[in-house]
Motif scaffolding. Structure first.
Motif, PDB file in Angstrom:
ATOM      1  N   GLN A  15       5.581   4.375   1.957  1.00  0.00           N
ATOM      2  CA  GLN A  15       6.195   5.511   2.638  1.00  0.00           C
ATOM      3  C   GLN A  15       7.105   5.035   3.765  1.00  0.00           C
ATOM      4  O   GLN A  15       8.211   5.560   3.961  1.00  0.00           O
ATOM      5  CB  GLN A  15       5.128   6.442   3.190  1.00  0.00           C
ATOM      6  CG  GLN A  15       5.674   7.760   3.707  1.00  0.00           C
ATOM      7  CD  GLN A  15       6.287   8.609   2.602  1.00  0.00           C
ATOM      8  OE1 GLN A  15       5.622   9.011   1.659  1.00  0.00           O
ATOM      9  NE2 GLN A  15       7.571   8.867   2.713  1.00  0.00           N
ATOM     10  N   MET A  16       6.671   4.013   4.497  1.00  0.00           N
ATOM     11  CA  MET A  16       7.497   3.478   5.574  1.00  0.00           C
ATOM     12  C   MET A  16       8.754   2.821   5.019  1.00  0.00           C
ATOM     13  O   MET A  16       9.832   2.901   5.624  1.00  0.00           O
ATOM     14  CB  MET A  16       6.690   2.476   6.402  1.00  0.00           C
ATOM     15  CG  MET A  16       5.478   3.073   7.100  1.00  0.00           C
ATOM     16  SD  MET A  16       5.881   4.471   8.179  1.00  0.00           S
ATOM     17  CE  MET A  16       6.892   3.638   9.391  1.00  0.00           C
TER      18      MET A  16
ATOM     19  N   LEU B 228      -1.675   9.805   1.983  1.00  0.00           N
ATOM     20  CA  LEU B 228      -1.885   8.657   2.869  1.00  0.00           C
ATOM     21  C   LEU B 228      -3.234   8.785   3.574  1.00  0.00           C
ATOM     22  O   LEU B 228      -3.710   9.896   3.831  1.00  0.00           O
ATOM     23  CB  LEU B 228      -0.774   8.574   3.916  1.00  0.00           C
ATOM     24  CG  LEU B 228       0.657   8.445   3.401  1.00  0.00           C
ATOM     25  CD1 LEU B 228       1.614   8.271   4.573  1.00  0.00           C
ATOM     26  CD2 LEU B 228       0.793   7.302   2.407  1.00  0.00           C
TER      27      LEU B 228
ATOM     28  N   SER C 200       0.827  -1.210   0.000  1.00  0.00           N
ATOM     29  CA  SER C 200       0.000   0.000   0.000  1.00  0.00           C
ATOM     30  C   SER C 200       0.863   1.263   0.000  1.00  0.00           C
ATOM     31  O   SER C 200       2.074   1.221   0.265  1.00  0.00           O
ATOM     32  CB  SER C 200      -0.917   0.004   1.229  1.00  0.00           C
ATOM     33  OG  SER C 200      -0.147   0.237   2.401  1.00  0.00           O
TER      34      SER C 200
ATOM     35  N   ARG D 276       0.606   6.953  11.760  1.00  0.00           N
ATOM     36  CA  ARG D 276       1.731   6.040  11.971  1.00  0.00           C
ATOM     37  C   ARG D 276       3.046   6.681  11.546  1.00  0.00           C
ATOM     38  O   ARG D 276       4.069   6.560  12.234  1.00  0.00           O
ATOM     39  CB  ARG D 276       1.491   4.742  11.213  1.00  0.00           C
ATOM     40  CG  ARG D 276       0.325   3.925  11.768  1.00  0.00           C
ATOM     41  CD  ARG D 276       0.095   2.625  11.003  1.00  0.00           C
ATOM     42  NE  ARG D 276      -1.135   1.998  11.444  1.00  0.00           N
ATOM     43  CZ  ARG D 276      -2.302   2.106  10.820  1.00  0.00           C
ATOM     44  NH1 ARG D 276      -2.386   2.815   9.697  1.00  0.00           N
ATOM     45  NH2 ARG D 276      -3.375   1.520  11.288  1.00  0.00           N
ATOM     46  N   VAL D 277       3.033   7.353  10.394  1.00  0.00           N
ATOM     47  CA  VAL D 277       4.254   8.017   9.923  1.00  0.00           C
ATOM     48  C   VAL D 277       4.662   9.113  10.898  1.00  0.00           C
ATOM     49  O   VAL D 277       5.837   9.238  11.270  1.00  0.00           O
ATOM     50  CB  VAL D 277       4.051   8.582   8.501  1.00  0.00           C
ATOM     51  CG1 VAL D 277       5.204   9.513   8.120  1.00  0.00           C
ATOM     52  CG2 VAL D 277       3.944   7.447   7.489  1.00  0.00           C
TER      53      VAL D 277
ATOM     54  N   ASN E  60      -2.486   5.799   8.314  1.00  0.00           N
ATOM     55  CA  ASN E  60      -1.081   5.784   7.921  1.00  0.00           C
ATOM     56  C   ASN E  60      -0.410   7.131   8.184  1.00  0.00           C
ATOM     57  O   ASN E  60       0.786   7.184   8.493  1.00  0.00           O
ATOM     58  CB  ASN E  60      -0.952   5.404   6.446  1.00  0.00           C
ATOM     59  CG  ASN E  60      -1.090   3.910   6.227  1.00  0.00           C
ATOM     60  OD1 ASN E  60      -0.531   3.112   6.969  1.00  0.00           O
ATOM     61  ND2 ASN E  60      -1.862   3.512   5.227  1.00  0.00           N
ATOM     62  N   GLN E  61      -1.158   8.231   8.056  1.00  0.00           N
ATOM     63  CA  GLN E  61      -0.591   9.530   8.423  1.00  0.00           C
ATOM     64  C   GLN E  61      -0.145   9.519   9.884  1.00  0.00           C
ATOM     65  O   GLN E  61       0.968   9.949  10.209  1.00  0.00           O
ATOM     66  CB  GLN E  61      -1.625  10.631   8.215  1.00  0.00           C
ATOM     67  CG  GLN E  61      -1.917  10.963   6.774  1.00  0.00           C
ATOM     68  CD  GLN E  61      -2.970  12.049   6.646  1.00  0.00           C
ATOM     69  OE1 GLN E  61      -3.183  12.844   7.564  1.00  0.00           O
ATOM     70  NE2 GLN E  61      -3.658  12.073   5.516  1.00  0.00           N
TER      71      GLN E  61
ATOM     72  N   THR F 119       3.403  12.649   4.612  1.00  0.00           N
ATOM     73  CA  THR F 119       2.061  12.097   4.803  1.00  0.00           C
ATOM     74  C   THR F 119       1.139  12.371   3.625  1.00  0.00           C
ATOM     75  O   THR F 119      -0.050  12.052   3.690  1.00  0.00           O
ATOM     76  CB  THR F 119       1.424  12.677   6.080  1.00  0.00           C
ATOM     77  OG1 THR F 119       1.373  14.109   5.972  1.00  0.00           O
ATOM     78  CG2 THR F 119       2.236  12.292   7.317  1.00  0.00           C
TER      79      THR F 119
ATOM     80  N   GLY G 163       0.808   3.688   2.162  1.00  0.00           N
ATOM     81  CA  GLY G 163       1.355   3.920   3.496  1.00  0.00           C
ATOM     82  C   GLY G 163       2.556   3.041   3.771  1.00  0.00           C
ATOM     83  O   GLY G 163       3.544   3.473   4.373  1.00  0.00           O
ATOM     84  N   GLU G 164       2.480   1.784   3.332  1.00  0.00           N
ATOM     85  CA  GLU G 164       3.612   0.873   3.514  1.00  0.00           C
ATOM     86  C   GLU G 164       4.804   1.317   2.680  1.00  0.00           C
ATOM     87  O   GLU G 164       5.961   1.231   3.127  1.00  0.00           O
ATOM     88  CB  GLU G 164       3.190  -0.546   3.148  1.00  0.00           C
ATOM     89  CG  GLU G 164       2.219  -1.149   4.149  1.00  0.00           C
ATOM     90  CD  GLU G 164       1.546  -2.418   3.639  1.00  0.00           C
ATOM     91  OE1 GLU G 164       1.073  -3.212   4.472  1.00  0.00           O
ATOM     92  OE2 GLU G 164       1.483  -2.609   2.399  1.00  0.00           O
TER      93      GLU G 164
END
Length: 261
Positions: A145-146, A169, A140, A176-177, A173-174, A166, A142-143
């Motif tokens: 971005q990580m 996202l 995804s 989490r980042v 996920n925002q 962010t 979000g993943e």
């Protein structure tokens, strides 16, 4: 690791985008850069990374001019996290993170056991070992971005430059980042990030720099600098601010009825 911009002018060739920017980034600090599209944020970041030459002034890294460092040495000290993107080739997540070791390798050298261990440690640090063998193209946004953050951590820099980390996202996920950004700063990483969201500034930043038409329109603690008047200046939007019951930071809300009869 500290970074200083001293009366910096930046741009492309003969076209100046910004000037007179003076600020510092301390060890373990999160500095947010806030400004509208076209204000010069991306150009400033490219100059801080050494991708564009300084037009005037200077950039100093731990007391040493940035121009004194080779490209590889800069990459060992300053990591870059771009916005998440869709890759063209199905590299595994582990391979993408391992690419962060490039600055530490001699030309044509292959990553060794130490490099793989550092890449794996970056995945562990961000809780992403379960994705290590997945194709980067199949995870995804979000993943992704990580993974890009993990790739930057594999460089083992003292500073992270994060371009709208962010953006695009979902809400979960925002958060989490942003949580990982705050944790990295507590561990001693110096972080400068750009965003368009004042709430994110209040959540994670120690200081905020407001960039407007290529110059600093404000610099300091978010609770002092981010006022409705300054946000109106940057975005031409009327907002209201306050701390919600049970909250520990201000929130910013646009007045959607602004301008209506």
């Amino acid at each position: 690791m500290t970074l200083e911009l001293r009366d910096l002018a930046f741009g492309y060739g003969a076209r100046m985008v910004g000037q007179g920017v003076t600020l510092t980034l301390a060890r373990g600090e999160v500095l947010a850069l806030l400004g509208p599209n076209g204000a010069g944020k991306t150009t400033l970041f490219k100059t801080m990374l050494g991708l564009l030459p300084v037009q005037a002034g200077e950039i100093v890294l731990d007391g040493v001019p940035l121009t004194s460092f080779s490209r590889a040495d800069r990459a060992k000290r300053i990591g870059h996290v771009p916005q998440a993107h869709a890759a063209l080739f199905p590299f595994t997540v582990r391979d993408v993170v391992l690419m962060g070791r490039a600055a530490h390798l001699s030309p044509f050298a292959a990553p060794g056991a130490k490099d793989r261990a550092i890449a794996d440690a970056a995945l562990v640090r961000l809780g992403m070992t379960h994705l290590a063998d997945r194709p980067y193209t199949e995870i995804s946004g979000g993943e992704r971005q990580m993974v890009l953050i993990a790739r930057a951590l594999a460089q083992q820099p003292g500073i992270l430059v994060m371009d709208e980390p962010t953006a695009s996202l979902d809400y979960g996920n925002q958060m989490r980042v942003l949580s990982h950004i705050r944790r990295l700063a507590r561990e001693g990483m110096s972080i400068v990030l750009s965003t368009h969201n004042p709430d994110h500034v209040f959540m994670v930043a120690d200081r905020v720099a407001l960039l407007h038409e290529g110059t600093l329109a404000g610099l300091g603690p978010p609770q002092t600098v981010l006022t409705p008047q300054r946000i109106k200046q940057l975005y031409d939007v009327d907002v209201v601010m306050g701390v919600l019951p049970g909250g520990n930071a201000p929130v910013c809300s646009p007045r959607l009825d602004a301008g209506e009869d």
